[in-house]
Design a protein around this motif. Structure first.
Motif, PDB file in Angstrom:
ATOM      1  N   ILE A 130       0.933  -1.176  -0.023  1.00  0.00           N
ATOM      2  CA  ILE A 130       0.078  -0.005   0.144  1.00  0.00           C
ATOM      3  C   ILE A 130       0.933   1.214  -0.045  1.00  0.00           C
ATOM      4  O   ILE A 130       0.687   2.270   0.738  1.00  0.00           O
ATOM      5  N   ARG A 131       2.096   0.972  -0.679  1.00  0.00           N
ATOM      6  CA  ARG A 131       2.982   2.374  -0.730  1.00  0.00           C
ATOM      7  C   ARG A 131       2.076   3.515  -1.292  1.00  0.00           C
ATOM      8  O   ARG A 131       1.449   3.527  -2.125  1.00  0.00           O
ATOM      9  N   MET A 132       2.814   4.654  -0.911  1.00  0.00           N
ATOM     10  CA  MET A 132       2.157   5.928  -1.284  1.00  0.00           C
ATOM     11  C   MET A 132       1.963   6.273  -2.761  1.00  0.00           C
ATOM     12  O   MET A 132       1.171   6.799  -3.367  1.00  0.00           O
TER      13      MET A 132
ATOM     14  N   TRP B 121      -1.885  11.003  -2.163  1.00  0.00           N
ATOM     15  CA  TRP B 121      -0.845  11.311  -1.029  1.00  0.00           C
ATOM     16  C   TRP B 121      -1.311  10.413   0.186  1.00  0.00           C
ATOM     17  O   TRP B 121      -1.466  10.826   1.040  1.00  0.00           O
ATOM     18  N   ARG B 122      -1.899   9.189  -0.218  1.00  0.00           N
ATOM     19  CA  ARG B 122      -2.412   8.078   1.003  1.00  0.00           C
ATOM     20  C   ARG B 122      -1.410   6.901   0.736  1.00  0.00           C
ATOM     21  O   ARG B 122      -0.788   6.656  -0.393  1.00  0.00           O
ATOM     22  N   GLY B 123      -1.367   6.463   2.049  1.00  0.00           N
ATOM     23  CA  GLY B 123      -0.418   5.167   1.896  1.00  0.00           C
ATOM     24  C   GLY B 123       0.820   5.137   2.716  1.00  0.00           C
ATOM     25  O   GLY B 123       0.845   5.926   3.727  1.00  0.00           O
ATOM     26  N   TYR B 124       1.489   4.174   2.596  1.00  0.00           N
ATOM     27  CA  TYR B 124       2.582   3.699   3.513  1.00  0.00           C
ATOM     28  C   TYR B 124       3.934   4.385   2.935  1.00  0.00           C
ATOM     29  O   TYR B 124       4.203   4.330   1.781  1.00  0.00           O
ATOM     30  N   PHE B 125       4.806   4.869   3.672  1.00  0.00           N
ATOM     31  CA  PHE B 125       6.217   5.080   3.380  1.00  0.00           C
ATOM     32  C   PHE B 125       7.067   4.254   4.269  1.00  0.00           C
ATOM     33  O   PHE B 125       6.798   4.432   5.535  1.00  0.00           O
ATOM     34  N   PRO B 126       8.343   3.910   3.864  1.00  0.00           N
ATOM     35  CA  PRO B 126       9.322   3.383   4.848  1.00  0.00           C
ATOM     36  C   PRO B 126      10.029   4.268   5.690  1.00  0.00           C
ATOM     37  O   PRO B 126       9.865   5.481   5.221  1.00  0.00           O
TER      38      PRO B 126
ATOM     39  N   GLU C  84     -12.363  10.180   2.981  1.00  0.00           N
ATOM     40  CA  GLU C  84     -12.480   9.410   1.727  1.00  0.00           C
ATOM     41  C   GLU C  84     -13.220  10.282   0.715  1.00  0.00           C
ATOM     42  O   GLU C  84     -14.240  10.638   0.868  1.00  0.00           O
ATOM     43  N   HIS C  85     -12.723  10.376  -0.356  1.00  0.00           N
ATOM     44  CA  HIS C  85     -13.443  11.073  -1.879  1.00  0.00           C
ATOM     45  C   HIS C  85     -13.501  10.040  -2.607  1.00  0.00           C
ATOM     46  O   HIS C  85     -12.573   9.564  -3.165  1.00  0.00           O
ATOM     47  N   GLY C  86     -14.734   9.690  -3.108  1.00  0.00           N
ATOM     48  CA  GLY C  86     -15.000   8.904  -4.067  1.00  0.00           C
ATOM     49  C   GLY C  86     -14.589   9.495  -5.311  1.00  0.00           C
ATOM     50  O   GLY C  86     -14.259  10.590  -5.635  1.00  0.00           O
ATOM     51  N   GLY C  87     -14.622   8.717  -6.589  1.00  0.00           N
ATOM     52  CA  GLY C  87     -14.308   8.958  -7.919  1.00  0.00           C
ATOM     53  C   GLY C  87     -15.355  10.364  -8.575  1.00  0.00           C
ATOM     54  O   GLY C  87     -14.869  11.095  -9.330  1.00  0.00           O
ATOM     55  N   ASP C  88     -16.421  10.425  -7.928  1.00  0.00           N
ATOM     56  CA  ASP C  88     -17.461  11.726  -8.446  1.00  0.00           C
ATOM     57  C   ASP C  88     -16.994  12.660  -7.558  1.00  0.00           C
ATOM     58  O   ASP C  88     -17.856  13.735  -7.929  1.00  0.00           O
ATOM     59  N   HIS C  89     -16.365  12.907  -6.588  1.00  0.00           N
ATOM     60  CA  HIS C  89     -15.942  14.093  -6.014  1.00  0.00           C
ATOM     61  C   HIS C  89     -15.399  15.233  -7.005  1.00  0.00           C
ATOM     62  O   HIS C  89     -14.547  14.849  -7.764  1.00  0.00           O
TER      63      HIS C  89
ATOM     64  N   THR D 113      -9.006   8.174  -2.572  1.00  0.00           N
ATOM     65  CA  THR D 113      -9.525   7.317  -1.575  1.00  0.00           C
ATOM     66  C   THR D 113      -8.165   6.882  -1.012  1.00  0.00           C
ATOM     67  O   THR D 113      -7.171   6.901  -1.453  1.00  0.00           O
ATOM     68  N   ASN D 114      -8.479   6.243   0.366  1.00  0.00           N
ATOM     69  CA  ASN D 114      -7.409   5.676   1.158  1.00  0.00           C
ATOM     70  C   ASN D 114      -7.103   4.425   0.632  1.00  0.00           C
ATOM     71  O   ASN D 114      -7.705   3.585   0.076  1.00  0.00           O
ATOM     72  N   LEU D 115      -5.716   4.122   0.882  1.00  0.00           N
ATOM     73  CA  LEU D 115      -5.195   2.680   0.874  1.00  0.00           C
ATOM     74  C   LEU D 115      -4.962   2.138   2.156  1.00  0.00           C
ATOM     75  O   LEU D 115      -4.470   2.547   3.145  1.00  0.00           O
ATOM     76  N   PHE D 116      -5.868   0.825   2.358  1.00  0.00           N
ATOM     77  CA  PHE D 116      -5.948   0.054   3.712  1.00  0.00           C
ATOM     78  C   PHE D 116      -5.108  -1.092   3.504  1.00  0.00           C
ATOM     79  O   PHE D 116      -5.236  -1.915   2.518  1.00  0.00           O
TER      80      PHE D 116
END
Length: 330
Positions: free
Chosen positions: A73-75, A82-87, A108-113, A125-128
């Motif tokens: 789930i890297r950024m 700008w969501r997700g993991y960084f080492p 959380e912003h959907g594609g229609d935002h 959208t977030n990466l979980f």
């Protein structure tokens, strides 16, 4: 040089959470803390401890995984969002790599935002991670922190002698929500390896849940003081935009982290910031005295004109230069 404080004050939010005539007591305590250190603990906040414990356990499970699993789930996979993991070492403070790893989350912003369709950075959208209950815990936590952020801003408004809804009406009706989970491993032999170096936060208000490892330091009166863990509390501090709005009456205070515990440190900061399109204007510009040479970055927040989104993009692009270039932010 100001005299500074010897300890970060503790504010009981219960009167504000419950409402009623005694909420001004909490408001005055917040105001005093913001005029003094810009940092304060809050208790009596009403946040479910079971939710906090669940999120803590899930985050520790994630960070305990092999790097390859975390990089799923890297950024880079989230692109402009700008969501997700960084080492470890993947985030910079003043151009220097931090000794921490983390996950970035946001609203959380959907594609229609509209902003997603317009490809505005920091929206999406977030990466979980693939851990049962992780997504639900993070979304529940962000909802609770948003509630708490509005409570604290109401206290700040009342403490300044403003209507209770002053900040909500002007800059935080649709706040920019940013949540981070950070893991600070203990330094290996280098006593000067900072988990995160000296900095101030960008927006209105930061609400931090820290574990019992300690390591948070606050600059006050030209010296550094510890902000040790207080059970059942959150650490709150004001950001650059509240400094800007109050004309320097409330200062965004430099802080840093040095994990000297010899073990892993988990930190869960939540950033409750102005709306993306909110125009940042001073409440009383006659009080502005924030000289650029007094700040860690030599910037003068009181000279800023524009929306919060413009301010934030410039800041985040310095933290993650590669992502900033990819998003067209320089």
């Amino acid at each position: 040089m100001t005299e500074g404080i010897s300890a970060v004050p503790i504010v009981d939010l219960d009167p504000l959470v419950r409402g009623g005539p005694d909420k001004l007591i909490a408001a005055r305590a917040i105001d005093q803390a913001c005029r003094g250190s810009g940092f304060f603990y809050v208790v009596g906040h009403g946040v479910d401890e079971a939710l906090a414990a669940r999120l803590d356990a899930l985050c520790r499970s994630f960070f305990a995984q092999d790097l390859d699993r975390k990089m799923e789930i890297r950024m880079e996979k989230a692109g402009r969002a700008w969501r997700g993991y960084f080492p470890v070492g993947g985030e910079l403070t003043s151009g220097k790599p931090d000794l921490k790893e983390g996950i970035y989350f946001g609203a959380e912003h959907g594609g229609d935002h509209p902003r997603v369709r317009a490809r505005v950075p920091l929206h999406g959208t977030n990466l979980f991670p693939d851990l049962p209950g992780f997504r639900e815990a993070v979304l529940a936590w962000m909802a609770e922190m948003t509630r708490l952020g509005h409570v604290i801003l109401e206290g700040m408004a009342l403490g300044l002698g403003l209507p209770a809804s002053y900040f909500a009406d002007r800059v935080a009706a649709d706040p920019t929500i940013l949540f981070r989970a950070f893991h600070y491993p203990p330094p290996e032999g280098d006593a000067e390896s900072w988990g995160v170096g000296e900095h101030t936060d960008y927006g209105l208000l930061t609400i931090l849940r820290q574990d019992d490892a300690g390591g948070l330091q606050v600059k006050s009166g030209g010296r550094w003081i510890e902000a040790p863990p207080v059970p059942g509390s959150f650490v709150c501090n004001i950001g650059d935009m509240l400094d800007r709005m109050t004309g320097g009456l409330y200062r965004s205070t430099p802080h840093r982290v040095h994990n000297r515990s010899g073990r892993n440190r988990l930190s869960l900061p939540f950033f409750f910031d102005p709306g993306w399109d909110a125009e940042i204007q001073a409440i009383d510009t006659s009080r502005a005295d924030g000289r650029a040479d007094e700040r860690w970055d030599r910037q003068n927040v009181h000279e800023f004109r524009g929306t919060y989104g413009q301010w934030l993009l410039g800041k985040v692009a310095k933290v993650f230069p590669d992502l900033g270039h990819a998003a067209g932010v320089t």
